[in-house]
Design a protein around this motif. Structure first.
Motif, mmCIF file in Angstrom:
data_model
loop_
_atom_site.group_PDB
_atom_site.id
_atom_site.type_symbol
_atom_site.label_atom_id
_atom_site.label_comp_id
_atom_site.label_asym_id
_atom_site.label_seq_id
_atom_site.Cartn_x
_atom_site.Cartn_y
_atom_site.Cartn_z
ATOM 1 N N SER A 11 -4.285 7.959 -14.448
ATOM 2 C CA SER A 11 -5.141 8.169 -13.093
ATOM 3 C C SER A 11 -6.116 7.251 -12.603
ATOM 4 C CB SER A 11 -6.033 9.467 -13.377
ATOM 5 O OG SER A 11 -4.983 10.600 -13.580
ATOM 6 N N SER A 49 0.910 -1.230 0.005
ATOM 7 C CA SER A 49 -0.103 0.013 0.051
ATOM 8 C C SER A 49 0.677 1.372 0.014
ATOM 9 C CB SER A 49 -1.023 0.000 1.246
ATOM 10 O OG SER A 49 -1.734 -0.925 1.179
ATOM 11 N N CYS A 50 1.795 1.604 -0.656
ATOM 12 C CA CYS A 50 2.895 2.491 -0.736
ATOM 13 C C CYS A 50 2.307 3.613 -1.937
ATOM 14 C CB CYS A 50 4.235 2.204 -1.202
ATOM 15 S SG CYS A 50 4.342 1.674 -3.202
ATOM 16 N N LEU A 51 1.138 3.124 -2.627
ATOM 17 C CA LEU A 51 0.354 4.061 -3.650
ATOM 18 C C LEU A 51 1.197 4.502 -4.878
ATOM 19 C CD1 LEU A 51 -1.581 6.192 -1.067
ATOM 20 C CD2 LEU A 51 -2.111 3.963 -2.070
ATOM 21 N N THR A 52 2.612 4.029 -5.061
ATOM 22 C CA THR A 52 3.332 4.294 -6.135
ATOM 23 C C THR A 52 2.551 4.247 -7.398
ATOM 24 O OG1 THR A 52 5.420 3.783 -4.708
ATOM 25 C CG2 THR A 52 5.604 4.241 -7.266
ATOM 26 N N GLN A 63 -14.127 -0.474 2.936
ATOM 27 C CA GLN A 63 -13.808 0.890 2.432
ATOM 28 C C GLN A 63 -15.013 1.995 2.970
ATOM 29 O OE1 GLN A 63 -11.188 0.897 0.477
ATOM 30 N NE2 GLN A 63 -11.624 -1.303 0.398
ATOM 31 N N CYS A 79 9.117 2.867 -0.515
ATOM 32 C CA CYS A 79 8.595 2.225 0.685
ATOM 33 C C CYS A 79 9.573 1.403 1.582
ATOM 34 C CB CYS A 79 7.164 1.649 0.239
ATOM 35 S SG CYS A 79 6.041 0.829 1.418
ATOM 36 N N CYS A 134 6.281 6.864 1.861
ATOM 37 C CA CYS A 134 4.851 6.686 1.167
ATOM 38 C C CYS A 134 3.991 7.836 1.300
ATOM 39 C CB CYS A 134 4.066 5.350 1.414
ATOM 40 S SG CYS A 134 5.330 3.850 1.189
ATOM 41 N N HIS A 178 -8.764 0.068 5.184
ATOM 42 C CA HIS A 178 -9.104 0.356 3.722
ATOM 43 C C HIS A 178 -8.644 -1.258 2.999
ATOM 44 C CE1 HIS A 178 -4.507 0.596 2.797
ATOM 45 N NE2 HIS A 178 -4.514 1.388 3.633
ATOM 46 N N THR A 221 -0.059 6.864 -8.018
ATOM 47 C CA THR A 221 0.815 8.242 -8.055
ATOM 48 C C THR A 221 1.069 8.510 -9.593
ATOM 49 O OG1 THR A 221 1.496 8.354 -5.760
ATOM 50 C CG2 THR A 221 2.594 9.660 -7.552
ATOM 51 N N ARG A 222 1.743 7.182 -10.239
ATOM 52 C CA ARG A 222 2.439 7.356 -11.467
ATOM 53 C C ARG A 222 1.553 6.954 -12.592
ATOM 54 N NH1 ARG A 222 8.222 4.740 -9.617
ATOM 55 N NH2 ARG A 222 8.792 6.454 -8.221
ATOM 56 N N ASP A 273 -7.206 -2.636 -2.988
ATOM 57 C CA ASP A 273 -7.867 -2.729 -1.789
ATOM 58 C C ASP A 273 -9.320 -3.193 -1.889
ATOM 59 O OD1 ASP A 273 -6.127 -1.602 0.315
ATOM 60 O OD2 ASP A 273 -6.886 0.568 -0.347
ATOM 61 N N PRO A 290 -0.387 12.330 -4.529
ATOM 62 C CA PRO A 290 -0.233 13.844 -4.642
ATOM 63 C C PRO A 290 -1.596 14.557 -4.861
ATOM 64 C CG PRO A 290 0.773 12.506 -6.596
ATOM 65 C CD PRO A 290 0.215 11.519 -5.637
ATOM 66 N N LYS A 291 -2.523 13.701 -5.548
ATOM 67 C CA LYS A 291 -3.722 14.550 -5.933
ATOM 68 C C LYS A 291 -4.309 14.798 -4.619
ATOM 69 C CE LYS A 291 -4.377 13.474 -10.418
ATOM 70 N NZ LYS A 291 -4.616 12.204 -11.322
ATOM 71 N N ARG A 318 2.180 10.794 -0.910
ATOM 72 C CA ARG A 318 1.417 10.103 -2.029
ATOM 73 C C ARG A 318 -0.087 9.935 -1.435
ATOM 74 N NH1 ARG A 318 6.261 7.280 -3.643
ATOM 75 N NH2 ARG A 318 5.662 5.682 -1.897
#
Lengths: 197, 281
Positions: free
Chosen positions: A80, A69-72, B52, B190, B150, B48, A75-76, A88, B156-157, B154
């Motif tokens: 989107s 769950s680092c969200l990389t 949710q 991470c 992380c 999460h 993000t990239r 999840d 970013p939005k 992140r």
């Protein structure tokens, strides 16, 4: 159990607030994923499985629980797509349907114990959480080796005052926490039932 | 200056050295923290991963408590907590239906009025000049590798804080206090802290990559603003050394530890003496 792939895709998209068909399989998410090297199905493939309606196959992958769950990925993503959100959603579906990858049942049990702990206390009681998790996990895999792993961390944590037999200030209104949990569970149940009508 | 304060479970549990450090630092800087009344856990990874709705509702309850108490800015020093709070706040602000649903679930009206800030943002709000006016010791003996991990940047939005690939806000602060931050590769990689108990093998590999890279680039301390990163890189370092058979000896400090040292606080006052890898001060 034959279930409409369309319905399953819609469920993932609603849980993750994203459109999986936006993904054009460029692979950028997998390229940046710190866990891709050990995964049975990296993020790009998980998204593809969801696109083709093979949601349950995706949810049963080990990678769903190998993700940190680092969200990389999210993000990239040039399109989107909320990839981490899809992971999840797959986790949630795998738990609800009891189809989680066997190898990661300890991880799943930890997350469940974590929530049970908050439901009971309002805040995490770390010692109670670890003890409860170790116990349920032991009755799942019968591995004394895994049950005792990290036990040696206990004493150094105690001497550093990082572990507490009696946790700090407790939550006063614990009943409201339980009601919040129950309402969220009920909402999810009614949402999935509505979809099946 | 005053901020609402959401400690989160870690700062009242195994990372209470972080709370000690933050409080000591802000005492010295004249910043008042008012802890949120009867706050509850943000739900973290477990919520999460499993429900949710719960992942929005648990932070929403805290947002509602903050609003009720008239709190304009709420500090959540743990990036996991702050990210969950910000995510819930945005969902509530963006959609009337979510606002109504959450108000009903958490039994308090919630509109998302309270702004959530991280530790770095509080230092930015105090201002570098104000901090520098109270500095007694230069940090010139430190070459920190600033580690964001992380969830400070992140996604970013959602967070809209610093640059998500090349953040530099911690470097800016530490450079002003005399330290020489190093350039290195894994500022935002991470460390796997969320899996430190479930999957220690993975975590040791990820931690090795980060600590070894910081060392290779000449760092003598890794500075973080995350209780999970700190705990993971510090407590698991012995396992990393054992597995990879290389000496690392890399102290892991909080940003507030560094600022605190510059303000003349002692390692004992900041709780640095309770870390695993000793910092030579």
């Amino acid at each position: 159990m034959s279930e409409s792939p369309k319905r399953l895709i819609a469920d993932v998209e609603r849980l993750a607030h994203t459109q999986v068909n936006d993904c054009y399989q460029c692979g950028k998410c997998t390229a940046g994923c710190p866990r891709a090297g050990v995964m049975d199905a990296g993020p790009t493939r998980l998204i593809r499985l969801v696109q083709t309606g093979d949601v349950l196959e995706a949810a049963a992958c080990e990678s769903v629980w190998q993700c940190v769950s680092c969200l990389t990925c999210t993000t990239r993503c040039p399109k989107s797509v909320n990839i981490a959100g899809v992971v999840d959603a797959l986790r949630q579906i795998s738990v609800e349907r009891n189809i989680t990858a066997r190898k990661y049942s300890r991880t799943v049990l930890f997350q469940k114990e974590f929530l049970r702990n908050i439901r009971r206390n309002g805040r995490t009681n770390e010692l109670e959480l670890v003890a409860a998790w170790k116990l349920v996990a032991f009755f799942d895999d019968w591995s004394p080796f895994k049950a005792l792993a990290d036990a040696r961390l206990g004493i150094p944590m105690l001497t550093r005052h990082k572990l507490h037999f009696k946790p700090g200030s407790p939550v006063k209104d614990k009943a409201v926490v339980r009601r919040i949990f129950d309402r969220c569970a009920a909402k999810r149940k009614s949402e999935t039932e509505q979809e099946q009508d | 200056m005053e901020f609402g304060y959401y400690p989160g479970c870690a700062l009242h549990g195994s990372s209470n050295d972080y709370e000690q450090s933050v409080r000591a630092c802000f005492d010295k800087l004249g910043v008042k923290l008012s802890e949120l009344e009867d706050w509850i856990c943000c739900g973290a990874t477990a919520a999460h991963s499993i429900n949710q709705k719960l992942a929005t509702a648990l932070p929403a309850r805290n947002l509602a408590i903050a609003e009720k108490s008239g709190c304009a800015n709420l500090l959540a020093p743990c990036p996991m907590c702050s990210m969950e709070l910000i995510k819930a706040r945005q969902a509530i602000q963006a959609d009337e239906a979510v606002r109504e649903e959450m108000s009903e679930i958490v039994e308090l009206p919630v509109t998302g009025a309270t702004e959530i800030v991280n530790l770095i943002q509080v230092f930015q709000a105090i201002g570098l000049d104000a901090i520098k006016s109270k500095v007694t010791d230069s940090l010139d003996r430190f070459k920190p590798a600033c580690y964001y991990g992380c969830l400070l940047t992140r996604p970013p939005k959602t967070l809209r804080f610093d640059d998500c690939e090349h953040p530099s806000s911690m470097e800016t602060i530490l450079r002003e206090l005399g330290a020489e931050p190093v350039e290195w590769n894994y500022k935002t990689e991470c460390c796997g802290a969320g899996m430190t108990l479930c999957d220690p093998g993975t975590v040791v590999d990820l931690a090795h990559k980060i600590i070894a890279n910081a060392k290779k680039h000449g760092a003598n301390v890794i500075v973080t603003a995350c209780p999970m990163c700190q705990m993971n890189l510090d407590m698991r370092q012995a396992d990393v050394v054992k597995k990879f058979a290389e000496s690392l000896d890399m102290p892991i400090c909080y940003l507030s530890d560094m600022v605190g040292l510059a303000l003349g606080l002692t390692p004992e006052e900041l709780g640095i003496n309770r870390h695993y890898v000793a910092l030579r001060v």
